[in-house]
Design a protein around this motif. Structure first.
Motif, mmCIF file in Angstrom:
data_model
loop_
_atom_site.group_PDB
_atom_site.id
_atom_site.type_symbol
_atom_site.label_atom_id
_atom_site.label_comp_id
_atom_site.label_asym_id
_atom_site.label_seq_id
_atom_site.Cartn_x
_atom_site.Cartn_y
_atom_site.Cartn_z
ATOM 1 N N UNK A 1 5.043 6.716 -3.823
ATOM 2 C CA UNK A 1 5.762 7.783 -3.982
ATOM 3 C C UNK A 1 5.237 8.843 -3.232
ATOM 4 N N UNK A 2 3.879 8.698 -2.844
ATOM 5 C CA UNK A 2 3.265 9.953 -1.952
ATOM 6 C C UNK A 2 4.215 10.217 -0.587
ATOM 7 N N UNK A 3 4.561 9.185 0.233
ATOM 8 C CA UNK A 3 5.120 9.172 1.354
ATOM 9 C C UNK A 3 6.848 9.893 1.059
ATOM 10 N N UNK A 4 7.068 9.699 -0.073
ATOM 11 C CA UNK A 4 8.603 10.271 -0.218
ATOM 12 C C UNK A 4 8.400 11.600 -0.969
ATOM 13 N N UNK A 5 7.809 11.725 -1.726
ATOM 14 C CA UNK A 5 7.599 13.092 -2.420
ATOM 15 C C UNK A 5 6.579 14.135 -2.058
ATOM 16 N N UNK A 6 5.725 13.553 -1.212
ATOM 17 C CA UNK A 6 4.616 14.662 -0.757
ATOM 18 C C UNK A 6 3.320 14.538 -1.302
ATOM 19 N N UNK A 7 1.984 14.811 -0.803
ATOM 20 C CA UNK A 7 0.944 14.706 -1.233
ATOM 21 C C UNK A 7 0.786 15.723 -2.332
ATOM 22 N N UNK A 8 1.174 16.985 -2.123
ATOM 23 C CA UNK A 8 0.824 18.018 -3.096
ATOM 24 C C UNK A 8 1.716 17.753 -4.320
ATOM 25 N N UNK A 9 3.059 17.440 -4.246
ATOM 26 C CA UNK A 9 3.782 17.047 -5.550
ATOM 27 C C UNK A 9 3.303 15.903 -6.255
ATOM 28 N N UNK A 10 2.609 15.011 -5.623
ATOM 29 C CA UNK A 10 1.992 13.880 -6.253
ATOM 30 C C UNK A 10 0.980 14.097 -7.161
ATOM 31 N N UNK A 11 -0.037 15.068 -6.220
ATOM 32 C CA UNK A 11 -1.115 15.720 -6.839
ATOM 33 C C UNK A 11 -0.898 16.325 -8.125
ATOM 34 N N UNK A 12 -0.089 17.160 -8.034
ATOM 35 C CA UNK A 12 0.390 18.059 -9.135
ATOM 36 C C UNK A 12 0.800 17.129 -10.423
ATOM 37 N N UNK A 13 1.592 16.234 -10.210
ATOM 38 C CA UNK A 13 2.132 15.515 -11.174
ATOM 39 C C UNK A 13 1.065 14.723 -11.864
ATOM 40 N N UNK A 14 0.063 14.208 -10.986
ATOM 41 C CA UNK A 14 -1.232 13.410 -11.818
ATOM 42 C C UNK A 14 -2.004 14.354 -12.336
ATOM 43 N N UNK A 15 -2.168 15.422 -11.884
ATOM 44 C CA UNK A 15 -2.986 16.636 -12.865
ATOM 45 C C UNK A 15 -2.110 16.963 -14.072
ATOM 46 N N UNK B 1 -9.305 -3.312 -18.044
ATOM 47 C CA UNK B 1 -8.318 -2.178 -18.373
ATOM 48 C C UNK B 1 -8.493 -1.348 -17.053
ATOM 49 N N UNK B 2 -9.715 -0.945 -16.889
ATOM 50 C CA UNK B 2 -10.121 -0.050 -15.801
ATOM 51 C C UNK B 2 -9.617 -0.561 -14.399
ATOM 52 N N UNK B 3 -9.761 -1.623 -14.125
ATOM 53 C CA UNK B 3 -9.369 -2.455 -12.937
ATOM 54 C C UNK B 3 -7.873 -2.471 -12.838
ATOM 55 N N UNK B 4 -7.289 -2.684 -14.095
ATOM 56 C CA UNK B 4 -5.659 -2.828 -13.924
ATOM 57 C C UNK B 4 -5.312 -1.322 -13.661
ATOM 58 N N UNK B 5 -5.744 -0.287 -14.356
ATOM 59 C CA UNK B 5 -5.172 1.051 -14.294
ATOM 60 C C UNK B 5 -5.377 1.562 -12.750
ATOM 61 N N UNK B 6 -6.499 0.911 -12.216
ATOM 62 C CA UNK B 6 -6.924 1.304 -10.851
ATOM 63 C C UNK B 6 -5.852 0.656 -9.604
ATOM 64 N N UNK B 7 -5.515 -0.467 -10.170
ATOM 65 C CA UNK B 7 -4.403 -1.140 -9.075
ATOM 66 C C UNK B 7 -3.212 -0.524 -9.290
ATOM 67 N N UNK B 8 -2.872 -0.191 -10.595
ATOM 68 C CA UNK B 8 -1.591 0.588 -10.786
ATOM 69 C C UNK B 8 -1.606 1.979 -10.139
ATOM 70 N N UNK B 9 -2.523 2.565 -10.113
ATOM 71 C CA UNK B 9 -2.703 4.000 -9.505
ATOM 72 C C UNK B 9 -2.650 3.870 -8.056
ATOM 73 N N UNK B 10 -2.958 2.983 -7.299
ATOM 74 C CA UNK B 10 -3.022 2.530 -6.055
ATOM 75 C C UNK B 10 -1.535 2.214 -5.662
#
Length: 617
Positions: free
Chosen positions: A400-414, A385-394
């Motif tokens: 998303x990051x190249x479209x919406x930006x680093x800061x906004x995706x970091x904010x959404x993850x937090x 399960x940890x490996x699967x969530x790590x793959x989905x996180x990548x």
């Protein structure tokens, strides 16, 4: 000088040689993750174990041959309701007793002849079963993980600073060589203390391998390719996690598994012999004013990328001439350390915030994985399960990051990590098991995305001259979060609720801190401290260009000047090189002048012409 605009394109850009070097920088991620996650198999506690029966604790002269194995265990090992046979105690009978029923007073004592272990997941013997680290010695198991993470913390700080002083290549080769030596030495451990010390020292070097390869990878590519280059390295690490259970099942014993996971590090030592597989990035050489090495490296990259740097006045030669004009011939290299952060404000603030977010991303994962263990006691369930969530996180970061930006995706993850943690903290006892499992998986996914993106973001906003030291500080904070889970296990999870409350509160607080970070999407990497200080956060409410009124009479744009210092410096350097050659490409013709009369008198026609014009007026 601007590396991305003036140097990188003329050296071939992200050409075939840069791609090859980046590809070879992904293999260290595979080797490091093999050694990192093998620790899970080394410290796995068997599902079932009990004390070995001791015949000396039975009455003297008692016939053991007539007893079955099950009856023998029931007479010697106490039974604990809900868990089965006791893990840590045996029955001791009176010496002269002949009755072995429950009416006879029996004394419970600790194990005297070791333990018998059931078959474990993957390995048949590991760090726990080799030295019987259960019951009273169980505290040595989380202590081993804490020592291992302490080694990573020291390695990130020390090797990171060393990469800023000696370079990425030297730091990488030093780390790979010593990690291979210490990895093979771990196989020969003859006690738990020696195992702990050798794993600590190997952790120091493994941190250096990961850090130096990660930095070099991003410094060799341009802004559009940085995200994919970093995430492919993450997929290499996930691939190592996928392979480990099968490799552990084939190896069976922990020394063999340790030797197999050290083998990729031994293969990386070949980078020492072939410098073209892992060269020094020209960006760091130019940022530290190492002119001779920088020019040689630029020529090598341009030649291997198929870009020719001719000797005449073409763009390649103009590039090297401009480097000579920007840096004096007697310019000495200057190296920086993380102590330079005392004189900065923006760099130190960005480093502190990203360290905080990475600490949360790694530390809060224990709160989610603990719920996975409670949902299923199967070792492989929580592991995959940890490996699967790590793959989905990548995949989530790549899409998303190249479209919406680093800061906004970091904010959404937090935000998602904090919400999942708060819901589990407040409503876990009222929710069904399925909802708790879903919230734990969602929280684990976004906490891993938060950790990955914090590392990538830190590498982008830190300047080249101190990137190793700053990224080392950020990664060291992440290792502190990973060691926090072992601190809870060291106290038998007595402080789990407080651990969960603290990290859930930190996740909410990080939402405000992330708003202070700059945006690095489609921006070049900063090289100097001045460039790093210029990376400030964008305004929260940017003003629209349509609202501005440009008055023609109040135009603030500077007037164009015919004098351009960059072009002038290029012209001077090119002219100096051309005149210093032995053979000129053309002959300089000296114009002939008409010889004047010796008495200083002028020709009649020349003297009368001005007088004639004056009389006409």
């Amino acid at each position: 000088m601007d590396y991305d605009a003036k140097v990188f394109p003329y050296s071939g850009g992200y050409g075939r040689y840069n791609r090859m070097v980046v590809a070879f920088s992904w293999f260290p991620s595979f080797a490091v993750m093999c050694n990192l996650f093998s620790d899970v198999f080394y410290t796995a506690i068997p599902d079932a174990y009990h004390c070995k029966p001791d015949p000396r604790l039975l009455p003297s002269g008692f016939p053991l041959a007539n007893l079955s194995k099950l009856l023998y265990l029931n007479l010697t090992v106490p039974w604990v309701n809900g868990t089965g046979l006791s893990h840590c105690e045996l029955y001791k009978y009176p010496a002269n007793s002949s009755d072995l029923s429950q009416r006879v007073p029996r004394e419970k004592v600790s194990c005297t002849q070791g333990w018998e272990y059931a078959r474990m997941s993957g390995l048949q013997s590991n760090f726990v079963t080799e030295w019987n680290l259960v019951c009273g010695d169980y505290w040595k198991v989380p202590l081993q993980h804490i020592c291992f993470m302490t080694g990573w913390i020291v390695g990130y700080i020390f090797i990171g600073s060393l990469c800023d002083w000696l370079g990425r290549r030297r730091g990488f080769l030093l780390s790979v060589s010593l990690s291979s030596v210490f990895g093979m030495a771990v196989c020969l451990s003859n006690s738990a203390v020696v195992f702990l010390l050798l794993r600590l020292t190997q952790g120091v070097m493994l941190a250096g391998v990961f850090l130096s390869s990660y930095i070099a990878r991003l410094e060799l590519c341009d802004a559009p390719h940085r995200l994919m280059v970093a995430m492919v390295g993450g997929f290499f690490g996930i691939f190592a996690e996928v392979l480990l259970p099968g490799v552990a099942a084939l190896c069976r014993d922990w020394p063999i598994l340790q030797a197999v996971t050290t083998l990729p590090l031994l293969l990386l030592v070949s980078y020492w012999c072939c410098a073209s597989l892992f060269p020094e990035p020209p960006r760091w050489l130019l940022a530290t004013a190492q002119m001779a090495q920088a020019k040689r490296s630029i020529r090598e990259f341009s030649a291997r990328n198929g870009v020719c740097l001719p000797d005449e006045l073409f763009p390649g030669e103009m590039l090297l001439s401009e480097i000579d004009s920007v840096f004096n011939e007697d310019c000495q290299p200057r190296y920086y350390s993380v102590l330079e952060l005392r004189q900065t404000r923006v760099i130190w603030k960005n480093c502190l915030i990203l360290s905080f977010t990475l600490l949360i991303g790694t530390g809060i994962q224990y709160c989610f994985t603990r719920n996975l263990h409670m949902s299923s006691s199967n070792f492989y369930f929580s592991y995959f399960v940890r490996i699967t969530t790590g793959t989905l996180a990548c995949i989530f970061i790549c899409s998303t990051v190249n479209h919406f930006g680093r800061r906004s995706m970091l904010l959404l993850s937090a935000i998602v990590t904090g919400l999942a943690s708060l819901l589990l903290l407040a409503l876990a006892q009222y929710l069904q098991g399925g909802l708790v499992l879903v919230l734990s998986i969602v929280g684990l996914l976004f906490s891993q995305a938060l950790a990955m993106l914090s590392i990538f973001f830190a590498c982008e906003v830190m300047p080249t001259v101190v990137r190793g030291g700053c990224l080392g500080l950020v990664l060291a904070a992440g290792c502190v979060g990973m060691a926090a889970s072992s601190l809870m296990e060291l106290q038998n999870n007595s402080g789990y609720f407080l651990h969960h409350v603290i990290f859930a509160s930190f996740a909410v607080l990080s939402v405000l801190c992330i708003m202070l970070l700059p945006e690095s999407k489609r921006k070049p990497l900063p090289d100097s401290l001045k460039d790093g200080e210029s990376r400030r956060r964008p305004p929260l409410f940017p003003s629209s260009q349509a609202d501005r009124v440009d008055l023609p009479l109040l135009n603030s744009r500077p007037l164009s000047s015919e004098y351009n210092p960059d072009n002038y410096s290029r012209l001077v350097c090119a002219t100096r090189k051309m005149l210093s050659k032995d053979r000129l490409p053309y002959r300089i013709a000296v114009p002939t002048q008409q010889r004047l009369p010796s008495d200083g008198s002028e020709a009649p026609g020349q003297a009368s012409q001005p007088l004639r014009e004056a009389s006409e007026h």
